[in-house]
Design an enzyme around this catalytic site. Structure first.
Site, short mmCIF file in Angstrom:
data_model
loop_
_atom_site.label_atom_id
_atom_site.label_comp_id
_atom_site.label_asym_id
_atom_site.label_seq_id
_atom_site.Cartn_x
_atom_site.Cartn_y
_atom_site.Cartn_z
N ASP A 221 40.78 -0.15 -14.57
CA ASP A 221 41.94 0.72 -14.40
C ASP A 221 43.11 -0.16 -13.95
O ASP A 221 42.92 -1.14 -13.24
CB ASP A 221 41.64 1.79 -13.34
CG ASP A 221 42.81 2.73 -13.15
OD1 ASP A 221 43.21 3.39 -14.12
OD2 ASP A 221 43.33 2.80 -12.02
N ASP B 241 39.70 8.45 -11.21
CA ASP B 241 38.77 7.49 -11.83
C ASP B 241 37.31 7.90 -11.63
O ASP B 241 36.42 7.34 -12.26
CB ASP B 241 38.97 6.09 -11.23
CG ASP B 241 40.35 5.52 -11.51
OD1 ASP B 241 40.85 5.75 -12.62
OD2 ASP B 241 40.92 4.86 -10.63
N CYS C 81 0.82 -1.21 0.00
CA CYS C 81 0.00 0.00 0.00
C CYS C 81 0.85 1.25 0.00
O CYS C 81 0.51 2.26 0.63
CB CYS C 81 -0.93 0.00 1.20
SG CYS C 81 -1.96 -1.48 1.25
#
Length: 752
Positions: A433, A641, A16
């Protein structure tokens, strides 16, 4: 405008959410509200000058639900959540007992009518319609109060939810039975038996309440990962103050406190070892079973276990800043988020309830018009309303998400949001990386050569100038050069450096006295027009050995060359091979020159390499791969990064890296082991498969149950679905979905 955020947990009806959202959004001062199906959690953004958490909480209560504010991590939060759940279960259990007793009495009273014969042991008073009316009334308006209150609140907002269906179904049965009790002659004059269905209303409400109790208990188990994590925290710490060791509650530990840890004890908070050494079991946080050796200068994580030695460490993070607290917060946020597939289920549910009501009305009209039997029309209508309650639809996705993200935390994988967990199994390409991801991120100088040789201590003097400049850089390679200088006996202290500058992706430079010292890549030397032929043969040989090279230039002339190696992690080769066996394209991204990059790539089995990529170009490389139509994951650990991690469809940060990288990522591997990527993808597959199974269970109950309840089999076989059976089917559909979701707790990574 000043805003505050509030999280509520413990709402009793998972399906609900729309009703709860509308209740909270109606409160003045509420800016935004997001309630999650099944998770029993709401996040509210509001203006504290216009409202407060009590007002918001009251709005939830007025909608027929219960909510408990979530506090910060700690025993108080855990106790508050547990108390709220226990109190709710007690209330439901009390009502369930009353409803069950009355329902049994009503069913016994209706047995003679059901089987069409007298039963001697059934008392006559129990068969009296007025007695049944008196018995069933408290069941409807006390035991089933939440359904009617919730349905009324939804009606006032021109909405409909599960409460609406239960309230309509049982309400129709109750009112029809009351009419048959008070005015039986009206029905009998039409040739209709004045039958009553009080037991239907009572049993249905009791069964729905039973389903809610079972659902509530089952969902409580989905928070097991959170409770386990919170239970890991030590209760006390042995702190050195005023030269004495004293035990204090962990809440009183402050940054810079020196803490003593003995063998077998839990480490109370995060910190840095200052004396002694030991092996630490970090498996409960990282998922790695092998103890990690720690000595002076190494970081330790709170809640991990000291195995062998005794040591002292300085507290660096306490309270909500510790790794454990951050893990708990990330897991809670992830469990409270909505996956795209859940948003689809939300939209379906939004249309489902009005559709069911329309079907119920149509069913009544058809049976009443064609059969002229109001009793038959009423039974089929009630059956449709009861069996169609969409509890299971609301639970199908979030219960699996909760268990999946919790299981990820147990395996050292932090998943920031449900969308990331869903998307992970669709990944087609992964960019890794190099430094700190494929490699250990702790480079060391392996080679050093100078143009002028060793005459007059030239090597040491040049190394001293180089270390002085590199000391100003935060790059791991610079750190390696400084450490190498110390190991070679470079005179301390190092000279001061003026006008220091770091050239992104190229190198560093600075003035040491009157001399300009530049240390950097071949590309930078070429751009500066500096001749490097004197040491070119060494450079090529070292790069062929997968070593990174850095030229040393003084006043525009090459004076030396440094070779630096960063060892590949033992797990990288295995992880990359497993990713490739899963059919994923694996690429490597690095700022190193191509020759060094390709040497590392060959060592770990990667064929596609992006080399000589500056930090500001990393995100562009990810985007380029995305333009090929691939869903891309980026794995990295450094500040540089972060843009690429944010650009990727799924950003995966190494937990041993920077906070910035982890903040920009969708998934964090706490241990830094790349095999965690494989586990994360497998977990995504398992979770999505589980969600699809749940949705099937939810839909099959509704799709097959509604036509049967509407009486489609009656013309052929004379068979109708009793509303009591419909109520039982609806209640246990929710339980089956939750139980299926809990199977995810048995998830184990597969080997390839």
């Amino acid at each position: 405008m000043e805003t505050s955020h509030l999280q509520l947990q413990g709402m009793s009806c998972a399906s609900c959410a729309r009703t709860i959202e509308q209740s909270i959004q109606a409160v003045p001062g509420v800016i935004e509200c997001n309630v999650n199906f099944g998770v029993e959690q709401a996040t509210v953004k509001y203006n504290p000058q216009q409202t407060n958490l009590k007002t918001i909480q009251q709005a939830v209560v007025d909608a027929g639900y219960h909510a408990q504010p979530i506090q910060e991590m700690g025993t108080e939060s855990e106790d508050a959540e547990k108390k709220a759940r226990v109190a709710e279960e007690k209330e439901i259990t009390r009502k369930l007992m009353v409803g069950s007793i009355i329902s049994i009495l009503l069913v016994i009273g209706m047995l003679p009518m059901m089987i069409g014969m007298e039963i001697s042991w059934v008392p006559a008073w129990l068969q009296n319609s007025w007695v049944q009316f008196v018995l069933v009334t408290p069941v409807l308006f006390w035991v089933g109060k939440t359904f009617f209150v919730g349905g009324w609140k939804a009606f006032k907002r021109h909405a409909a939810d599960m409460n609406t269906l239960v309230a309509l179904g049982t309400g129709v049965a109750y009112l029809y039975s009351l009419f048959a009790t008070a005015f039986p002659q009206v029905l009998e004059s039409q040739g209709i038996q004045a039958a009553v269905y009080y037991e239907v209303a009572s049993v249905v409400i009791t069964l729905v309440l039973l389903g809610r109790l079972l659902e509530n208990r089952a969902k409580g188990q989905t928070s097991e990962a959170i409770r386990k994590l919170m239970g890991l925290q030590a209760k006390t710490a042995r702190v050195v103050r005023n030269g004495q060791e004293i035990d204090i509650p962990i809440q009183e530990v402050v940054v810079e406190d020196v803490i003593v840890v003995r063998p077998g004890e839990k480490i109370p908070v995060d910190g840095e070892v200052v004396a002694g050494e030991s092996a630490i079991d970090e498996s409960m946080v990282t998922g790695e079973p092998i103890p990690v050796k720690k000595q002076a200068g190494d970081e330790v994580i709170g809640a991990t276990i000291n195995k062998t030695g005794s040591f002292r460490f300085k507290a660096t993070k306490v309270g909500k800043d510790t790794v454990l607290a951050q893990i708990v917060k990330l897991v809670q946020d992830a469990q409270g988020s909505k996956a795209p597939i859940q948003q689809l289920a939300d939209r379906v549910t939004g249309w489902f309830v009005p559709g069911v009501i329309a079907i119920a009305i149509t069913t009544f009209v058809i049976w009443f018009n064609f059969m002229g039997n109001v009793t038959l029309a009423m039974i089929t209508t009630v059956g449709v309303l009861i069996i169609a309650c969409p509890c299971a639809l609301g639970l199908a996705t979030p219960t699996s998400i909760m268990v999946g993200t919790g299981k990820g935390a147990e395996n050292g994988i932090l998943i920031k949001g449900a969308d990331s967990l869903e998307l992970a199994h669709k990944i087609q390409a992964i960019i890794l990386d190099k430094t700190g991801t494929i490699t250990q991120g702790k480079p060391s100088v392996t080679n050093y050569a100078t143009v002028r040789g060793t005459a007059n201590g030239n090597e040491i003097q040049l190394l001293r100038l180089t270390a002085a400049v590199e000391r100003n850089s935060e790059h791991p390679l610079a750190e390696a050069v400084v450490r190498y200088g110390e190991s070679q006996g470079v005179q301390q202290p190092l000279p001061d450096v003026q006008n220091f500058a770091a050239v992104a992706g190229m190198g560093v430079q600075g003035m040491v006295g009157e001399r300009l010292v530049q240390i950097g890549t071949q590309r930078w030397m070429d751009a500066l027009g500096i001749d490097t032929q004197s040491l070119q043969s060494q450079c090529q040989r070292w790069e062929a050995e997968a070593k990174t090279t850095a030229w040393i230039v003084v006043d525009g002339q090459v004076e030396g060359l440094i070779g630096i190696a960063d060892a590949v992690k033992q797990s990288s080769v295995e992880a990359i091979a497993r990713l490739q066996k899963m059919g994923l394209e694996v690429a490597m991204l690095t700022g190193d020159n191509r020759q060094t990059a390709e040497a590392i790539a060959r060592e770990v089995g990667i064929k596609r390499v992006f080399a000589e990529v500056r930090p500001d170009q990393k995100a562009a490389q990810v985007k380029a791969l995305q333009t090929e139509g691939k869903i891309v994951a980026m794995v990295g650990d450094g500040i540089n990064d972060a843009p690429a991690l944010a650009q990727a469809d799924v950003g995966i940060a190494i937990g041993t890296g920077t906070d910035v990288a982890m903040a920009a990522s969708d998934v964090t591997l706490i241990s830094g082991d790349l095999r965690g990527i494989v586990t994360a993808i497998q977990l995504s597959h398992a979770t999505m498969g589980n969600i699809r199974q749940n949705l099937f269970f939810a839909y099959i109950y509704n799709v097959s149950g509604i036509p049967i309840a509407a009486g489609i089999l009656y013309p052929l076989f004379g068979w109708l679905l009793n509303p009591v059976i419909a109520g039982a089917a609806m209640a246990f559909s929710s339980v089956s979905v939750v139980t299926n979701a809990l199977r995810l707790r048995n998830f184990k990574p597969q080997a390839y």
